[in-house]
Design a protein around this motif. Structure first.
Motif, PDB file in Angstrom:
ATOM      1  N   GLY A 162      67.744 -73.937 -35.025  1.00 49.72           N
ATOM      2  CA  GLY A 162      66.450 -73.274 -35.074  1.00 49.72           C
ATOM      3  C   GLY A 162      65.978 -72.737 -33.737  1.00 49.72           C
ATOM      4  O   GLY A 162      64.780 -72.702 -33.473  1.00 49.72           O
ATOM      5  N   GLY A 163      66.923 -72.325 -32.890  1.00 49.63           N
ATOM      6  CA  GLY A 163      66.548 -71.782 -31.576  1.00 49.63           C
ATOM      7  C   GLY A 163      66.093 -72.851 -30.608  1.00 49.63           C
ATOM      8  O   GLY A 163      65.203 -72.605 -29.779  1.00 49.63           O
ATOM      9  N   LEU A 164      66.694 -74.038 -30.684  1.00 54.81           N
ATOM     10  CA  LEU A 164      66.290 -75.156 -29.836  1.00 54.81           C
ATOM     11  C   LEU A 164      66.360 -74.814 -28.350  1.00 54.81           C
ATOM     12  O   LEU A 164      65.464 -75.163 -27.576  1.00 54.81           O
ATOM     13  CB  LEU A 164      67.165 -76.377 -30.133  1.00 54.81           C
ATOM     14  N   GLU A 165      67.427 -74.121 -27.943  1.00 55.48           N
ATOM     15  CA  GLU A 165      67.574 -73.793 -26.521  1.00 55.48           C
ATOM     16  C   GLU A 165      66.424 -72.915 -26.028  1.00 55.48           C
ATOM     17  O   GLU A 165      65.878 -73.129 -24.941  1.00 55.48           O
ATOM     18  CB  GLU A 165      68.917 -73.098 -26.289  1.00 55.48           C
ATOM     19  N   ASP A 166      66.050 -71.917 -26.830  1.00 50.54           N
ATOM     20  CA  ASP A 166      64.939 -71.050 -26.433  1.00 50.54           C
ATOM     21  C   ASP A 166      63.625 -71.834 -26.364  1.00 50.54           C
ATOM     22  O   ASP A 166      62.801 -71.607 -25.466  1.00 50.54           O
ATOM     23  CB  ASP A 166      64.794 -69.888 -27.422  1.00 50.54           C
ATOM     24  N   ILE A 167      63.433 -72.764 -27.301  1.00 50.61           N
ATOM     25  CA  ILE A 167      62.222 -73.590 -27.292  1.00 50.61           C
ATOM     26  C   ILE A 167      62.176 -74.430 -26.027  1.00 50.61           C
ATOM     27  O   ILE A 167      61.127 -74.544 -25.378  1.00 50.61           O
ATOM     28  CB  ILE A 167      62.178 -74.497 -28.540  1.00 50.61           C
ATOM     29  N   LEU A 168      63.311 -75.010 -25.644  1.00 51.11           N
ATOM     30  CA  LEU A 168      63.360 -75.824 -24.429  1.00 51.11           C
ATOM     31  C   LEU A 168      63.082 -74.975 -23.190  1.00 51.11           C
ATOM     32  O   LEU A 168      62.369 -75.411 -22.276  1.00 51.11           O
ATOM     33  CB  LEU A 168      64.728 -76.507 -24.315  1.00 51.11           C
ATOM     34  N   ARG A 169      63.632 -73.771 -23.144  1.00 50.85           N
ATOM     35  CA  ARG A 169      63.402 -72.902 -21.988  1.00 50.85           C
ATOM     36  C   ARG A 169      61.928 -72.515 -21.887  1.00 50.85           C
ATOM     37  O   ARG A 169      61.377 -72.405 -20.791  1.00 50.85           O
ATOM     38  CB  ARG A 169      64.285 -71.653 -22.086  1.00 50.85           C
TER      39      ARG A 169
END
Length: 411
Positions: free
Chosen positions: A245-252
């Motif tokens: 679910g776009g975890l990397e973008d959320i973390l960034r």
């Protein structure tokens, strides 16, 4: 004996487009060139974290499988069915490809579930090709050639390099979006060269590694207060935006620097598992006998990557042998799924400055659950200063619920 499913025949090499599911967002745009180098028309399906697209794919997956199968199977089959129903492809000139490891993971059953789904939808004419090196299944029209292996190997290392640099530079970039643009530019350059059968030799890779690192080192950076977060867990959910679910973008967006193990390390882990079967169980296989040479070769390429990284002021990649020793339990016979590698990757990240670790676990992945949840308690005792969490993914998890869980982990 006549097969009970549509076979990919030699004549289909020129007429059929092979669709490949999105699994590794940094690597598949490059790995796709390996199939094209073998004379196949191939297309990687787009990975996206869009809630509308994700819900549509999940819905298709549930319609043609069931809600008891593991979440990655639901997504992969759902993505295939969504693509075939989109009208973009001629069903009589389209084939599907699924990787199979031949191990104890449920992933080995995906291909049978997919064929059942195709039959239910009336798409029996669409062949499903098994990508494996263990002789699980054969197709007369599909062969893995030496140039395909060489191209795929180069693509894996280039993908690892770009992923590593993007994660290390983007949190500190002075001009927002500059790192992303440079990463996409290098993906296009590398794809063009791989399609022309260039940048494949070790000497070429050594030169390109240095050029890539040099270009990233020139991106203006400023010091920021960021959280260093390790992202580990099941392979598909870890690497694929569609799966997490776009975890990397959320973390960034939450001012995080992501530390994530490369795909080359996972390949070495799989090869090492074959040697473990020989040592512990006496199960001799061709892959097990060849594995030490493969690991040695890939470790050498990683040394070249590390030289380019350190020469340009970046952190080196932990060598595979050292990474393996970081598995606290040393239970190397635990080779199903991601096995001891999850524990080793989290340990390596915590030793190198990460204060938080997120292990992503998909619903229904029994191997992942046992490998992750069985290790968390021990890791917390080993690293009492760190925050180590599991993040579950399933077809019923809402976007809001997922975002709240992530914020709780980071708070």
């Amino acid at each position: 004996m006549k097969t009970q499913y549509a076979e990919f025949t030699p004549t289909m090499r020129k007429t059929h487009t092979i669709l490949i599911p999105s699994m590794l967002d940094f690597h598949f745009p490059l790995i796709i060139e390996a199939f094209r180098s073998g004379g196949y028309k191939a297309e990687a399906l787009e990975s996206t974290s869009s809630p509308q697209t994700l819900n549509r794919i999940i819905s298709q997956g549930l319609e043609y499988t069931n809600n008891d199968i593991c979440f990655p199977a639901n997504l992969i089959i759902g993505q295939f069915m969504t693509a075939l129903k989109s009208g973009r492809y001629d069903l009589h000139k389209t084939a599907l490809l699924l990787p199979q490891t031949g191990g104890g993971c449920r992933a080995c059953s995906y291909i049978y579930l997919l064929r059942k789904a195709l039959k239910k939808a009336g798409f029996e004419c669409v062949p499903v090709v098994s990508l494996n090196v263990s002789g699980v299944e054969h197709h007369s029209g599909f062969r893995i050639t030496p140039i395909m292996i060489i191209t795929a190997c180069a693509a894996v290392f280039y993908g690892d390099m770009l992923m590593r640099l993007y994660n290390e530079v983007s949190p500190y970039e002075a001009n927002k979006g500059q790192t992303f643009k440079l990463t996409e530019s290098w993906k296009r350059k590398i794809s063009i060269q791989l399609s022309a059968k260039k940048w494949l030799s070790v000497s070429d890779m050594k030169i390109i590694f240095d050029k890539i690192c040099l270009s990233f080192s020139k991106i203006p950076r400023i010091q920021r207060n960021v959280k260093k977060v390790c992202l580990a867990g099941e392979l598909y959910i870890k690497y694929c935006a569609l799966g997490n679910g776009g975890l990397e973008d959320i973390l960034r967006q939450q001012s995080c620097e992501i530390h994530m193990g490369g795909f080359a390390q996972y390949i070495m882990y799989l090869a090492d598992c074959s040697t473990t079967e020989i040592k512990l169980y006496g199960r001799i296989t061709p892959s097990g006998l060849c594995a030490p040479l493969l690991i040695k070769f890939m470790a050498y390429i990683q040394k070249l990557m590390n030289k380019a990284l350190t020469d340009n002021g970046f952190e080196p990649i932990t060598e595979y042998i050292k990474l393996k020793k970081l598995s606290q339990s040393r239970c190397y016979g635990e080779t199903m799924g991601d096995g001891w590698l999850i524990e080793a990757e989290i340990s390596e990240a915590l030793k190198n400055g990460c204060t938080r670790a997120i292990a992503v676990v998909p619903f229904g992945c029994l191997v992942s659950h046992s490998c992750v949840r069985g290790k968390i308690g021990k890791l917390r005792k080993q690293y009492p200063h760190a925050f180590i969490y599991t993040l579950d993914y399933d077809s019923g998890l809402s976007e809001v619920n997922r975002a709240n869980r992530i914020k709780m982990i980071l708070s």
